[in-house]
Design a protein around this motif. Structure first.
Motif, short mmCIF file in Angstrom:
data_model
loop_
_atom_site.label_atom_id
_atom_site.label_comp_id
_atom_site.label_asym_id
_atom_site.label_seq_id
_atom_site.Cartn_x
_atom_site.Cartn_y
_atom_site.Cartn_z
N ASP A 116 -53.57 -70.99 -25.98
CA ASP A 116 -53.90 -69.81 -25.10
C ASP A 116 -52.65 -68.81 -25.31
O ASP A 116 -52.20 -68.43 -24.56
CB ASP A 116 -54.00 -70.25 -23.70
CG ASP A 116 -54.93 -70.95 -23.40
OD1 ASP A 116 -56.15 -70.85 -23.91
OD2 ASP A 116 -54.80 -72.09 -22.55
N SER A 117 -52.08 -68.81 -26.49
CA SER A 117 -50.89 -68.07 -26.78
C SER A 117 -51.32 -66.89 -27.63
O SER A 117 -50.06 -66.25 -28.19
CB SER A 117 -49.88 -68.93 -27.41
OG SER A 117 -50.25 -69.63 -28.42
N VAL A 118 -52.32 -66.81 -28.34
CA VAL A 118 -52.77 -65.90 -29.55
C VAL A 118 -53.69 -65.18 -29.07
O VAL A 118 -54.65 -65.25 -28.60
CB VAL A 118 -52.96 -66.61 -30.86
CG1 VAL A 118 -53.42 -65.72 -31.83
CG2 VAL A 118 -51.74 -67.58 -31.23
N LEU A 163 -56.13 -69.31 -29.10
CA LEU A 163 -56.49 -68.09 -28.65
C LEU A 163 -56.50 -67.98 -26.92
O LEU A 163 -57.01 -69.02 -26.55
CB LEU A 163 -58.06 -67.67 -29.05
CG LEU A 163 -58.06 -67.39 -30.49
CD1 LEU A 163 -59.49 -67.15 -31.09
CD2 LEU A 163 -57.58 -65.85 -30.79
N ARG A 164 -56.02 -66.93 -26.59
CA ARG A 164 -56.20 -66.40 -25.26
C ARG A 164 -57.62 -66.32 -24.76
O ARG A 164 -58.70 -66.18 -25.82
CB ARG A 164 -55.56 -65.28 -24.77
CG ARG A 164 -53.90 -65.42 -25.14
CD ARG A 164 -53.20 -64.33 -24.37
NE ARG A 164 -51.83 -64.66 -24.47
CZ ARG A 164 -50.94 -64.04 -25.45
NH1 ARG A 164 -51.42 -63.38 -26.40
NH2 ARG A 164 -49.81 -64.35 -25.44
N SER A 165 -57.96 -66.41 -23.36
CA SER A 165 -59.44 -66.12 -23.31
C SER A 165 -59.71 -64.57 -23.50
O SER A 165 -58.83 -63.69 -23.46
CB SER A 165 -59.60 -66.40 -21.42
OG SER A 165 -60.90 -65.90 -21.19
N ASN A 166 -61.01 -64.44 -23.99
CA ASN A 166 -61.34 -63.24 -24.84
C ASN A 166 -60.38 -62.60 -25.76
O ASN A 166 -60.62 -61.47 -26.47
CB ASN A 166 -61.19 -61.84 -23.63
CG ASN A 166 -62.17 -62.10 -22.61
OD1 ASN A 166 -63.37 -62.27 -22.56
ND2 ASN A 166 -61.67 -61.83 -21.23
N VAL A 208 -70.50 -63.93 -45.69
CA VAL A 208 -70.70 -63.20 -44.13
C VAL A 208 -69.11 -63.25 -43.71
O VAL A 208 -68.50 -64.09 -43.81
CB VAL A 208 -71.51 -64.20 -43.26
CG1 VAL A 208 -73.02 -63.87 -43.78
CG2 VAL A 208 -71.00 -65.65 -43.28
N LEU A 209 -69.16 -62.11 -43.05
CA LEU A 209 -67.72 -61.86 -42.07
C LEU A 209 -68.10 -62.04 -40.70
O LEU A 209 -69.43 -61.27 -40.51
CB LEU A 209 -67.33 -60.44 -42.38
CG LEU A 209 -66.61 -60.17 -43.69
CD1 LEU A 209 -66.47 -58.96 -44.10
CD2 LEU A 209 -64.96 -60.76 -43.42
N VAL A 210 -67.93 -62.80 -39.79
CA VAL A 210 -67.91 -63.05 -38.41
C VAL A 210 -66.72 -62.71 -37.74
O VAL A 210 -65.82 -63.22 -37.81
CB VAL A 210 -68.54 -64.43 -38.42
CG1 VAL A 210 -69.23 -64.87 -36.78
CG2 VAL A 210 -69.80 -64.58 -39.60
N ARG A 211 -67.21 -62.06 -36.46
CA ARG A 211 -66.19 -61.91 -35.41
C ARG A 211 -66.70 -62.56 -34.12
O ARG A 211 -67.89 -62.37 -33.82
CB ARG A 211 -65.89 -60.53 -35.04
CG ARG A 211 -64.95 -60.04 -34.04
CD ARG A 211 -64.48 -58.78 -33.90
NE ARG A 211 -63.64 -58.48 -32.89
CZ ARG A 211 -63.60 -58.20 -31.61
NH1 ARG A 211 -64.80 -58.44 -30.87
NH2 ARG A 211 -62.67 -58.08 -30.76
N ALA A 212 -65.78 -63.57 -33.38
CA ALA A 212 -66.54 -64.16 -32.39
C ALA A 212 -65.35 -64.00 -31.04
O ALA A 212 -64.06 -63.91 -31.61
CB ALA A 212 -66.74 -65.51 -32.54
N VAL A 213 -65.80 -63.96 -29.83
CA VAL A 213 -64.83 -63.55 -28.99
C VAL A 213 -64.78 -65.14 -28.33
O VAL A 213 -65.78 -65.50 -27.80
CB VAL A 213 -65.07 -62.60 -27.93
CG1 VAL A 213 -64.31 -62.49 -26.84
CG2 VAL A 213 -65.23 -61.32 -28.69
#
Length: 254
Positions: A116-118, A163-166, A208-213
């Motif tokens: 949860d640091s990025v 990753l941080r939330s969101n 394919v380029l993919v963005r995910a949250v």
């Protein structure tokens, strides 16, 4: 051949970015620049490039979005050294971390990447199918280019952890492996945006380029395909802007 003769210095982003890389073997190209163009970040964000190689994608992103706090994660010490030198040569502040993306949480934390640091992760994991691609006999180079059944899941898991939330993950993968991408992202990610990349008009997508949250809940969006070689010339101007770092790809949330 001397060490200097074994290297080339190549221009990217219309000359904004100059990178030293080895003359032989895998060389930086369109995939890394497209990945950078597909990644959204803001000044002040902590952004980490997994499998950074010589630093191409992360450094290209830093050229478009100055002020990000960039980390370049690469497990090959020789490539990591090139990434460090390339960042310095282009006056881009970046931390280079020699680390296997598949390492455990404790190893990540000891290298300054606790959970949860990025804010943003971008990555171009090894994606060649071992059934169709003859890898290098050198184990480091083989691991850098040839995927196992676990590769994508392991890399996505590492991204989800840091990753941080969101926070957002952007990745590039073989188009014929889209089912594997969706499966890997099914745990912990949502709000997907998918951009097919076609080598030629009228031909199947090659990437394919993919963005995910992380924790995202918006519906998946399938975007109009990007044509790299459009003979009609309709999209060439926009593609030139993208490859020169003057425009981004439309994978950000509307």
């Amino acid at each position: 051949m001397s060490e200097a003769a074994d290297m080339t210095e190549d221009a990217f982003l219309g000359g904004q970015l100059r990178l030293r890389q080895k003359r032989s073997g895998h060389r930086a190209g369109h995939d890394a620049i497209l990945l950078a163009a597909a990644t959204e970040a803001r000044a002040g964000d902590r952004v980490v490039d997994f499998g950074a190689g010589i630093g191409t994608a992360g450094l290209a992103l830093a050229c478009r979005i100055p002020g990000i706090r960039l980390g370049l994660v690469e497990f090959d010490p020789e490539l990591a050294a090139l990434a460090r030198d390339n960042a310095a040569a282009n006056a881009i502040a970046a931390e280079t971390i020699v680390l296997d993306v598949t390492a455990d949480a404790e190893t990540f934390a000891s290298n300054g990447l606790p959970p949860d640091s990025v804010d943003v992760v971008l990555m171009n994991p090894p994606f060649n199918d071992p059934a169709r691609h003859r890898g290098s006999p050198d184990q480091l180079r083989h691991s850098a280019h040839v995927a196992t059944e676990q590769t994508l899941h392991a890399w996505v898991h590492a991204a989800r952890r840091v990753l941080r939330s969101n926070g957002a993950l952007t990745l590039i993968w073989r188009a014929d492996g889209i089912a594997d991408v969706l499966a890997a992202l099914s745990r912990g990610f949502g709000s997907l945006a998918i951009l097919p990349v076609h080598g030629e008009t009228g031909r199947p997508a090659i990437r394919v380029l993919v963005r995910a949250v992380k924790g995202g809940r918006a519906p998946t969006r399938l975007l109009p395909g990007l044509m790299l070689n459009d003979e009609s010339g309709v999209s060439k101007n926009e593609l030139t802007k993208i490859m020169e770092g003057r425009a981004a790809l439309p994978l950000v949330e509307p």
